[in-house]
Design a protein around this motif. Structure first.
Motif, PDB file in Angstrom:
ATOM      1  N   VAL A  29       0.834  -1.204   0.000  1.00  0.00           N
ATOM      2  CA  VAL A  29       0.000   0.000   0.000  1.00  0.00           C
ATOM      3  C   VAL A  29       0.867   1.252   0.000  1.00  0.00           C
ATOM      4  O   VAL A  29       0.550   2.243  -0.671  1.00  0.00           O
ATOM      5  CB  VAL A  29      -0.978  -0.018   1.185  1.00  0.00           C
ATOM      6  CG1 VAL A  29      -1.737   1.311   1.282  1.00  0.00           C
ATOM      7  CG2 VAL A  29      -1.962  -1.171   1.045  1.00  0.00           C
ATOM      8  N   ALA A  30       1.968   1.212   0.741  1.00  0.00           N
ATOM      9  CA  ALA A  30       2.895   2.351   0.739  1.00  0.00           C
ATOM     10  C   ALA A  30       3.404   2.626  -0.670  1.00  0.00           C
ATOM     11  O   ALA A  30       3.524   3.790  -1.088  1.00  0.00           O
ATOM     12  CB  ALA A  30       4.055   2.089   1.685  1.00  0.00           C
ATOM     13  N   SER A  31       3.685   1.570  -1.421  1.00  0.00           N
ATOM     14  CA  SER A  31       4.142   1.714  -2.796  1.00  0.00           C
ATOM     15  C   SER A  31       3.052   2.327  -3.671  1.00  0.00           C
ATOM     16  O   SER A  31       3.321   3.194  -4.515  1.00  0.00           O
ATOM     17  CB  SER A  31       4.568   0.350  -3.348  1.00  0.00           C
ATOM     18  OG  SER A  31       5.001   0.458  -4.682  1.00  0.00           O
ATOM     19  N   LEU A  32       1.802   1.877  -3.476  1.00  0.00           N
ATOM     20  CA  LEU A  32       0.675   2.446  -4.215  1.00  0.00           C
ATOM     21  C   LEU A  32       0.543   3.941  -3.944  1.00  0.00           C
ATOM     22  O   LEU A  32       0.351   4.750  -4.865  1.00  0.00           O
ATOM     23  CB  LEU A  32      -0.621   1.754  -3.803  1.00  0.00           C
ATOM     24  CG  LEU A  32      -1.094   0.531  -4.580  1.00  0.00           C
ATOM     25  CD1 LEU A  32      -2.332  -0.043  -3.908  1.00  0.00           C
ATOM     26  CD2 LEU A  32      -1.381   0.872  -6.028  1.00  0.00           C
ATOM     27  N   LEU A  33       0.634   4.315  -2.682  1.00  0.00           N
ATOM     28  CA  LEU A  33       0.494   5.719  -2.301  1.00  0.00           C
ATOM     29  C   LEU A  33       1.617   6.569  -2.891  1.00  0.00           C
ATOM     30  O   LEU A  33       1.389   7.688  -3.366  1.00  0.00           O
ATOM     31  CB  LEU A  33       0.460   5.852  -0.776  1.00  0.00           C
ATOM     32  CG  LEU A  33      -0.846   5.395  -0.120  1.00  0.00           C
ATOM     33  CD1 LEU A  33      -0.660   5.223   1.381  1.00  0.00           C
ATOM     34  CD2 LEU A  33      -1.963   6.400  -0.403  1.00  0.00           C
ATOM     35  N   LYS A  34       2.812   6.039  -2.869  1.00  0.00           N
ATOM     36  CA  LYS A  34       3.943   6.760  -3.461  1.00  0.00           C
ATOM     37  C   LYS A  34       3.726   6.964  -4.955  1.00  0.00           C
ATOM     38  O   LYS A  34       3.939   8.064  -5.488  1.00  0.00           O
ATOM     39  CB  LYS A  34       5.242   5.998  -3.216  1.00  0.00           C
ATOM     40  CG  LYS A  34       6.472   6.721  -3.746  1.00  0.00           C
ATOM     41  CD  LYS A  34       7.742   5.937  -3.442  1.00  0.00           C
ATOM     42  CE  LYS A  34       8.964   6.668  -4.009  1.00  0.00           C
ATOM     43  NZ  LYS A  34      10.228   5.925  -3.738  1.00  0.00           N
TER      44      LYS A  34
END
Length: 250
Positions: free
Chosen positions: A178-183
Motif C-alpha cells: 500500500v505504501a508503494s501504491l500511495l507513493k
C-alpha cells in the motif's frame, strides 16, 4: 452481473456482530488523533457505524457508496442528519470536487476494487491544502494469516480465504504494498498503525470480546509494538505537493 446488484449482495454479509466492527472502532479511535479538519469524504459507509461516529467531529460528510442498501441503512442510523450527503456511485466513476475536504476516509476499501491506483490519484485533487487521506485494509501478514499457513489452512498469507471471496476482495495487501501504491499516486505517508493483534478467526475473536473486552483492548495496545502482525493496517498520508507548498510557507 450489475455492479450495484453485486455490492448489495455483499452488503447482506455485514452485521454489527462481526468482529470487523470492533476493528473499525479502533481505526476510528486512531482517526481522532490523525484527522486534519472537519470536512470529510467517506469512501463507503457499510452499515453506517463509521458515518455515525464521524459525525462527532464533522461539519459535513460526503459519502460515496455503491450499494443502495448501505445508503438506506446508514441514512436510518444517522436519522437523516443533514450534514451527510450520499452519492450512489462507484469510486472509480464519481466526479470528485476539487479542494473540498480536510480528510478522506477510505476504510477497508482498496481491496474491493481491481485497480485502486487511478482512484487514489483521482481523489487527491479533492483534498484541501494540508488535507489527509486515511486508509485501512486487512493485513496479509497478520498473525492469524501467518498462523493459518503453519496450521495448513492456507498455503500462503497471500492466498484468498473463503471470507475474502465472500466479501468480493480483488487483492490482498500488506503495509509495503500500500505504501508503494500511495507513493506511485503522489502521496507522502505521515504515519502508519497496526489495529489489534488477532490470533483467531473473527467469530472466535467476537466470543473473546463478549467475555472480556479488556482482552481486546490489551491486544490493541500490544499491536502498537507489532504493527505488521496486526489484523489491519492504518495509513495516514498527504499529497506530496501539499507538503512542498507547506514547506514554502514556513
Amino acid at each position: 452481473m450489475d455492479k450495484t446488484k453485486h455490492l448489495n449482495q455483499i452488503a447482506e454479509f455485514y452485521n454489527e456482530d462481526d468482529f470487523d466492527y470492533i476493528l473499525l472502532y479502533y481505526a476510528l479511535k486512531i482517526f481522532e488523533s490523525m484527522k486534519y479538519g472537519s470536512e470529510f469524504l467517506e469512501m463507503g459507509c457499510s452499515i453506517g457505524l463509521s458515518t455515525k461516529y464521524l459525525l462527532r467531529y464533522a461539519k459535513s460528510i460526503d459519502v460515496v457508496e455503491g450499494s443502495t442498501k448501505n445508503i438506506e441503512r446508514t441514512g436510518r442510523r444517522i436519522n437523516r442528519d443533514r450534514r451527510v450527503k450520499f452519492y450512489n456511485a462507484l469510486w472509480e466513476d464519481f466526479e470528485y470536487p476539487e479542494y473540498k475536504y480536510s480528510d478522506i476516509i477510505w476504510f477497508r476499501g482498496i481491496e474491493h476494487i481491481k485497480d485502486p491506483l487511478p482512484v487514489l490519484i483521482n481523489i487527491k485533487k479533492a483534498l484541501k491544502l494540508g488535507g489527509r487521506i486515511h486508509i485501512t485494509f486487512p493485513n496479509a501478514l497478520s498473525l492469524h494469516r501467518r498462523l493459518g499457513v503453519y496450521m495448513g489452512i492456507i498455503k500462503s498469507p497471500w492466498e484468498f480465504s473463503e471470507r475474502d471471496i465472500k466479501l468480493g476482495h480483488y487483492d490482498i495487501y500488506d503495509r509495503f504494498k500500500v505504501a508503494s501504491l500511495l507513493k506511485d499516486a503522489g502521496y507522502k505517508i505521515l504515519s502508519f498503525h497496526g489495529i489489534i493483534l488477532k490470533p483467531l478467526p473473527n467469530d472466535k475473536m467476537m466470543e473473546l470480546y463478549r467475555e472480556n473486552p479488556k482482552l481486546i483492548e490489551a491486544l490493541f495496545e500490544i499491536g502498537k509494538e507489532l504493527p505488521d502482525y496486526c489484523a489491519e493496517i492504518y495509513i495516514c498520508a498527504t499529497p506530496e505537493e501539499v507538503e512542498d507548498e507547506n514547506k514554502g510557507k514556513s
